[in-house]
Motif scaffolding. Structure first.
Motif, PDB file in Angstrom:
ATOM      1  N   TYR A  38       0.680  -1.382   0.041  1.00 21.10           N
ATOM      2  CA  TYR A  38      -0.220   0.000  -0.311  1.00 21.10           C
ATOM      3  C   TYR A  38       0.432   0.946  -0.222  1.00 21.10           C
ATOM      4  O   TYR A  38       0.984   2.083  -0.669  1.00 21.10           O
ATOM      5  CB  TYR A  38      -1.201   0.113   0.900  1.00 21.10           C
ATOM      6  CG  TYR A  38      -1.731   1.060   1.016  1.00 21.10           C
ATOM      7  CD1 TYR A  38      -3.049   1.356   0.531  1.00 21.10           C
ATOM      8  CD2 TYR A  38      -1.154   2.352   2.368  1.00 21.10           C
ATOM      9  CE1 TYR A  38      -4.176   1.991  -0.252  1.00 21.10           C
ATOM     10  CE2 TYR A  38      -2.739   3.138   1.752  1.00 21.10           C
ATOM     11  CZ  TYR A  38      -3.828   3.228   0.723  1.00 21.10           C
ATOM     12  OH  TYR A  38      -4.653   4.196   1.272  1.00 21.10           O
ATOM     13  N   ILE A  39       1.613   1.264   1.129  1.00 21.63           N
ATOM     14  CA  ILE A  39       2.878   2.426   0.733  1.00 21.63           C
ATOM     15  C   ILE A  39       3.957   2.358  -0.302  1.00 21.63           C
ATOM     16  O   ILE A  39       3.491   3.969  -0.967  1.00 21.63           O
ATOM     17  CB  ILE A  39       3.860   1.846   2.084  1.00 21.63           C
ATOM     18  CG1 ILE A  39       2.976   2.220   3.327  1.00 21.63           C
ATOM     19  CG2 ILE A  39       4.884   3.475   2.346  1.00 21.63           C
ATOM     20  CD1 ILE A  39       3.680   1.929   4.849  1.00 21.63           C
ATOM     21  N   TYR A  43       3.471   6.109  -3.110  1.00 20.00           N
ATOM     22  CA  TYR A  43       4.185   6.098  -3.334  1.00 20.00           C
ATOM     23  C   TYR A  43       4.108   7.039  -5.087  1.00 20.00           C
ATOM     24  O   TYR A  43       4.404   7.547  -5.864  1.00 20.00           O
ATOM     25  CB  TYR A  43       5.954   5.574  -3.326  1.00 20.00           C
ATOM     26  CG  TYR A  43       6.412   6.487  -3.762  1.00 20.00           C
ATOM     27  CD1 TYR A  43       7.383   7.503  -3.252  1.00 20.00           C
ATOM     28  CD2 TYR A  43       7.541   5.400  -4.368  1.00 20.00           C
ATOM     29  CE1 TYR A  43       8.222   7.552  -4.277  1.00 20.00           C
ATOM     30  CE2 TYR A  43       8.581   5.939  -5.279  1.00 20.00           C
ATOM     31  CZ  TYR A  43       9.333   7.443  -5.494  1.00 20.00           C
ATOM     32  OH  TYR A  43       9.938   7.720  -5.679  1.00 20.00           O
TER      33      TYR A  43
END
Length: 56
Positions: A38-39, A43
Motif C-alpha cells: 500500500y505504501i 508513492y
C-alpha cells in the motif's frame, strides 16, 4: 498521535488469541506485506501526480 495508538491497539488485538504460532506468523508477515504494498502504491501515485502524468 491518537490515531497511531489506535491502529497499534487494533494490530495487537488482532493477533492476541489467533491460535497456532505458524498461523500467527503467517498472518503477521502477510499484514506487513500488504502495508508495504500500500505504501509503494501511494508513492507511485504521488510520483505520477507530481511529474504531470496524464491519466487518460
Amino acid at each position: 498521535m491518537k490515531n497511531v495508538l489506535l491502529i497499534k491497539e487494533i494490530y495487537i488485538e488482532a493477533f492476541r488469541n489467533l491460535g497456532h504460532a505458524f498461523v500467527k506468523s503467517y498472518f503477521r508477515a502477510f499484514s506487513w506485506f500488504c502495508i508495504a504494498s500500500y505504501i509503494i502504491m501511494l508513492y507511485a501515485f504521488a510520483f505520477r501526480v507530481s511529474t504531470g502524468f496524464a491519466f487518460d
